[in-house]
Design a protein around this motif. Structure first.
Motif, PDB file in Angstrom:
ATOM      1  N   LEU A   2     -14.518 -79.844 -37.069  1.00 57.20           N
ATOM      2  CA  LEU A   2     -15.089 -80.383 -38.302  1.00 57.20           C
ATOM      3  C   LEU A   2     -15.557 -79.269 -39.235  1.00 57.20           C
ATOM      4  N   LEU A   3     -16.200 -78.272 -38.687  1.00 56.60           N
ATOM      5  CA  LEU A   3     -16.720 -77.184 -39.512  1.00 56.60           C
ATOM      6  C   LEU A   3     -15.604 -76.318 -40.087  1.00 56.60           C
ATOM      7  N   VAL A   4     -14.627 -75.985 -39.280  1.00 53.38           N
ATOM      8  CA  VAL A   4     -13.526 -75.147 -39.759  1.00 53.38           C
ATOM      9  C   VAL A   4     -12.685 -75.896 -40.785  1.00 53.38           C
TER      10      VAL A   4
ATOM     11  N   LEU B 184     -10.199 -71.414 -35.401  1.00 51.25           N
ATOM     12  CA  LEU B 184     -10.575 -72.576 -34.595  1.00 51.25           C
ATOM     13  C   LEU B 184     -10.892 -72.157 -33.164  1.00 51.25           C
ATOM     14  N   SER B 185     -10.077 -71.304 -32.605  1.00 54.11           N
ATOM     15  CA  SER B 185     -10.299 -70.838 -31.243  1.00 54.11           C
ATOM     16  C   SER B 185     -11.621 -70.089 -31.131  1.00 54.11           C
ATOM     17  N   TRP B 186     -11.903 -69.232 -32.095  1.00 57.90           N
ATOM     18  CA  TRP B 186     -13.166 -68.486 -32.100  1.00 57.90           C
ATOM     19  C   TRP B 186     -14.363 -69.433 -32.198  1.00 57.90           C
ATOM     20  N   ALA B 187     -14.276 -70.422 -33.109  1.00 56.09           N
ATOM     21  CA  ALA B 187     -15.396 -71.348 -33.312  1.00 56.09           C
ATOM     22  C   ALA B 187     -15.648 -72.182 -32.053  1.00 56.09           C
TER      23      ALA B 187
ATOM     24  N   ARG C  93      -6.586 -81.818 -39.444  1.00 59.14           N
ATOM     25  CA  ARG C  93      -6.167 -81.642 -38.060  1.00 59.14           C
ATOM     26  C   ARG C  93      -4.657 -81.377 -37.984  1.00 59.14           C
ATOM     27  N   LEU C  94      -3.920 -82.037 -38.863  1.00 61.60           N
ATOM     28  CA  LEU C  94      -2.476 -81.826 -38.888  1.00 61.60           C
ATOM     29  C   LEU C  94      -2.144 -80.382 -39.260  1.00 61.60           C
ATOM     30  N   ASP C  95      -2.908 -79.812 -40.189  1.00 59.45           N
ATOM     31  CA  ASP C  95      -2.675 -78.413 -40.554  1.00 59.45           C
ATOM     32  C   ASP C  95      -2.845 -77.484 -39.356  1.00 59.45           C
TER      33      ASP C  95
END
Length: 294
Positions: free
Chosen positions: A32-34, A11-14, A42-44
């Motif tokens: 959304l993409l990840v 997520l950080s990279w994206a 989002r909870l995960d």
């Protein structure tokens, strides 16, 4: 990318890649993409940022991020979009159903509740149905209603039909190939349309996400952007039940022109609504009665 072996790292990279490329709402698009690639929520991301990410997931995320940076809209990459609480699959010949169009659905439902309630067997005609979003959103609230979704594109109709089946409304929804009213019969309590309304000269100035990924004929409507409204105003009356309404989405600066077109053909403006930005976006018309005309 090589060290993005956890959900949090991916997520950080994206987010970083999209932000550095100047993509608006980079954080949302990255999420959304990840989430789609990893089948997470989002909870995960909050509760399990250490969740391992495999090589295939990283490769797919890389491909999706590259597509977004190249200008492909995030929901085109995903292949679906949410509208009125429902998921709608997309195709090359359908527009993305957008939040502003929910104003059209809501105004129609307001009229339904005002004149007769949700339980009546409303007959709905959705012209230029695309994904079927407007018609199916109405069917989701009106349990006895039936709808015809008409479109000039067989591809769009196949998508709309599949969306109707996906939500369990297939038995109340008919996808019909028609150039506006050309292959339509009968009368309808509700005629709805989000027609093309972009001026020819404005096409080239649209954002790349729209210009290169939305079907042109679903957006452009002649030199002044009013060609579709001319047909709707001139041809709706014979297909409208007594007391029925015609509800259309419009461009932000088209209210006066579209009201004028419908008034010329014996309609009166019954209701209007604004979009999320406060622009005029939806007009609802009813036919004048003989007394009102005289």
């Amino acid at each position: 990318m090589a060290d993005a072996e956890t959900l949090g790292a991916l997520l950080s990279w994206a987010r970083s890649k999209l932000a550095n490329a100047g993509i608006p709402e980079a954080a949302l698009d990255a999420r959304l993409l990840v989430e789609h690639v990893t089948q997470t929520t989002r909870l995960d991301a909050i509760s399990r940022p250490e969740r391992p990410v495999g090589a295939e997931e990283r490769d797919l995320a890389q491909r999706f991020i590259d597509q977004r940076i190249a200008g492909k809209p995030v929901h085109r990459i995903l292949g679906f979009r949410e509208f009125y609480g429902l998921k709608f699959n997309l195709s090359d010949q359908t527009l993305e159903p957008r939040p502003d169009t929910e104003t059209l659905v809501q105004l129609v439902l307001d009229e339904v509740r005002r004149v007769g309630g949700e339980g009546r067997p409303w007959r709905i005609l959705d012209l230029g149905t695309g994904t079927g979003a407007i018609a199916l959103a109405l069917l989701s609230v009106l349990p006895e209603a039936r709808a015809i979704g008409a479109d000039i594109s067989a591809d769009a109709l196949a998508t709309a039909h599949a969306n109707a089946d996906m939500h369990g409304y297939g038995y109340r929804f008919e996808a019909r190939l028609s150039d506006w009213f050309g292959n339509i019969d009968g009368r309808y309590d509700i005629i709805v349309s989000n027609p093309p309304y972009i001026r020819e000269d404005d096409w080239r100035d649209l954002a790349i996400e729209v210009r290169e990924h939305d079907p042109r004929r679903a957006l452009v409507a002649g030199q002044d952007g009013l060609d579709a409204y001319r047909r709707l105003a001139a041809e709706s009356s014979p297909f409208l039940s007594p007391g029925g309404i015609v509800a259309v989405e419009i461009g932000y600066n088209q209210k006066e022109s579209v009201v004028g077109l419908f008034t010329e053909h014996g309609f009166r403006l019954k209701a209007h609504g604004q979009d999320l930005a406060g622009h005029d976006r939806v007009l609802v018309f009813a036919q004048e009665t003989p007394r009102e005309q005289g």
